[in-house]
Design an enzyme around this catalytic site. Structure first.
Site, short mmCIF file in Angstrom:
data_model
loop_
_atom_site.label_atom_id
_atom_site.label_comp_id
_atom_site.label_asym_id
_atom_site.label_seq_id
_atom_site.Cartn_x
_atom_site.Cartn_y
_atom_site.Cartn_z
N SER A 1 24.21 38.08 29.72
CA SER A 1 24.00 39.20 28.80
C SER A 1 23.02 38.75 27.73
O SER A 1 22.88 37.54 27.47
CB SER A 1 25.35 39.56 28.17
N TYR B 1 33.21 37.10 24.02
CA TYR B 1 32.33 37.62 25.09
C TYR B 1 30.99 36.90 25.05
O TYR B 1 30.50 36.39 26.06
CB TYR B 1 32.16 39.13 24.90
P1 NDP Z 1 32.82 47.64 33.77
O1 NDP Z 1 33.82 47.52 32.67
O2 NDP Z 1 32.37 48.97 34.22
O3 NDP Z 1 33.31 46.83 35.04
C1 NDP Z 1 33.87 45.56 34.91
C2 NDP Z 1 34.51 45.19 36.22
O4 NDP Z 1 35.19 43.94 36.05
C3 NDP Z 1 35.54 46.21 36.67
O5 NDP Z 1 35.47 46.39 38.06
C4 NDP Z 1 36.86 45.54 36.30
O6 NDP Z 1 37.96 45.92 37.12
C5 NDP Z 1 36.51 44.08 36.54
N1 NDP Z 1 37.45 43.20 35.84
C6 NDP Z 1 37.71 43.16 34.51
N2 NDP Z 1 38.70 42.28 34.26
C7 NDP Z 1 39.06 41.76 35.45
C8 NDP Z 1 40.05 40.83 35.86
N3 NDP Z 1 40.88 40.26 34.98
N4 NDP Z 1 40.16 40.52 37.17
C9 NDP Z 1 39.35 41.11 38.09
N5 NDP Z 1 38.41 42.02 37.77
C10 NDP Z 1 38.28 42.34 36.47
O7 NDP Z 1 31.57 46.77 33.25
P2 NDP Z 1 30.07 46.62 33.73
O8 NDP Z 1 29.92 47.13 35.11
O9 NDP Z 1 29.23 47.12 32.65
O10 NDP Z 1 29.94 45.02 33.70
C11 NDP Z 1 29.65 44.24 34.83
C12 NDP Z 1 29.09 42.91 34.32
O11 NDP Z 1 27.85 43.13 33.65
C13 NDP Z 1 30.01 42.19 33.34
O12 NDP Z 1 29.98 40.81 33.61
C14 NDP Z 1 29.34 42.48 31.99
O13 NDP Z 1 29.63 41.49 31.06
C15 NDP Z 1 27.89 42.50 32.37
N6 NDP Z 1 26.98 43.21 31.46
C16 NDP Z 1 27.03 44.58 31.36
C17 NDP Z 1 26.13 45.23 30.54
C18 NDP Z 1 26.13 46.73 30.40
O14 NDP Z 1 25.36 47.27 29.58
N7 NDP Z 1 26.95 47.47 31.12
C19 NDP Z 1 25.12 44.50 29.75
C20 NDP Z 1 25.17 43.07 29.93
C21 NDP Z 1 26.06 42.47 30.77
P3 NDP Z 1 38.82 47.26 36.81
O15 NDP Z 1 37.84 48.40 36.91
O16 NDP Z 1 39.83 47.24 37.88
O17 NDP Z 1 39.35 47.10 35.43
#
Ligand code: NDP
Length: 256
Positions: free
Chosen positions: A159, A172
């Protein structure tokens, strides 16, 4: 040599990931869900990993409805997963496929947006577990099966706040800095030794639940969708990036 425009605008060939086996964490929602669909459309057999089985089932159904390679589902909560869970995962992949060609560490948790002086230690440990330690452990346990691939790509998710410190991003941000460091360390350990490469991708501001949680006042329609940023993911998971190791790359052109 790579150029950021080439990656962001990358156009994969039709069967770009044909016959590749790719595991994606957090595949039930947001960027992970789009990555699962994009990889399956490019011909990969996708292992959908995540903590909410109903969401994984829904992605499975979408992929099957499009007549794409049948995915597998691996339910795992990265907060509570143990070494044995990762060993079992590796054994199952080895038994079913004999190799792993791609590992996208996409799952992540935001934690609290608050000053570090107030940050809950319990939450700190949870964020570090999900965003860093679980990813380290999973990669370590999957390394042998990744090494069985002729061309394996391990892709961690970083990120902007993991590259330059920014107030109130707490555990984070620190976890993403650690991901950047782990990628550099691990990549330099394996450089020139075999067929595995390790890189990081920064999605950039993307319209997902996490982004809405972090920026509740933002208009989501001003943001790229998860689908928009897939070219860079497909590039880094596919054969054209075989020469790239130890890099942290962007999925979107960064705004000044
Ligand atoms: P979302 O919150 O939409 O998705 C996150 C995913 O991670 C979900 O599928 C969630 O599962 C899963 N997850 C969370 N906790 C756990 C856990 N304990 N065990 C297993 N799975 C877990 O976020 P994004 O799609 O936005 O994020 C994806 C990645 O991109 C992350 O690493 C985030 O840090 C990174 N990122 C995102 C940005 C953005 O602007 N969106 C910018 C920079 C980085 P569930 O749905 O079942 O809770």
């Amino acid at each position: 040599m790579y150029f950021v425009n080439d990656i962001v605008n990358y156009l994969p060939t039709k069967n770009h990931l044909k016959e590749r086996v790719i595991l994606i964490t957090g595949a039930g929602d947001g960027i992970g869900k789009s990555a699962a669909l994009a990889c399956a459309k490019a011909g990969a057999t996708v292992i959908l990993a995540g903590r909410t089985p109903a969401k994984l089932d829904a992605v499975y159904t979408l992929i099957m409805a499009e007549g794409l390679p049948e995915p597998r589902i691996f339910a795992i909560d990265l907060e509570g997963a143990t070494h044995d869970d990762y060993v079992n995962l590796a054994a199952t992949i080895d038994q079913q496929f004999g190799r792993l060609d791609g590992l996208l560490h996409n799952a992540g948790t935001l934690g609290q947006r608050t000053p570090l002086s107030n940050y809950s230690v319990e939450l700190w440990n949870k964020v570090m577990q999900v965003n860093l330690t679980a990813q380290f452990q999973m990669t370590q346990c999957l390394m042998a099966v990744l090494e069985k691939s002729a061309d394996a790509s391990v892709l961690f998710t970083t990120s902007g706040v993991g590259r330059a410190g920014r107030a109130f991003w707490g555990a984070y941000a620190v976890s993403k800095f650690a991901i950047e460091g782990m990628v550099q360390t691990w990549a330099s350990e394996i450089e020139g030794l075999g067929s595995v490469r390790i890189n990081a991708i920064n999605p950039g501001a993307t319209r997902t639940n996490m982004r809405a949680q972090a920026f509740p006042a933002e208009n989501p329609y001003d943001l790229a969708t998860a689908e928009d940023i897939m070219p860079a993911y497909l590039y880094l998971l596919g054969p054209d990036s075989k020469h790239i190791n130890g890099q942290s790359l962007d999925a979107q052109i960064r705004k000044p």
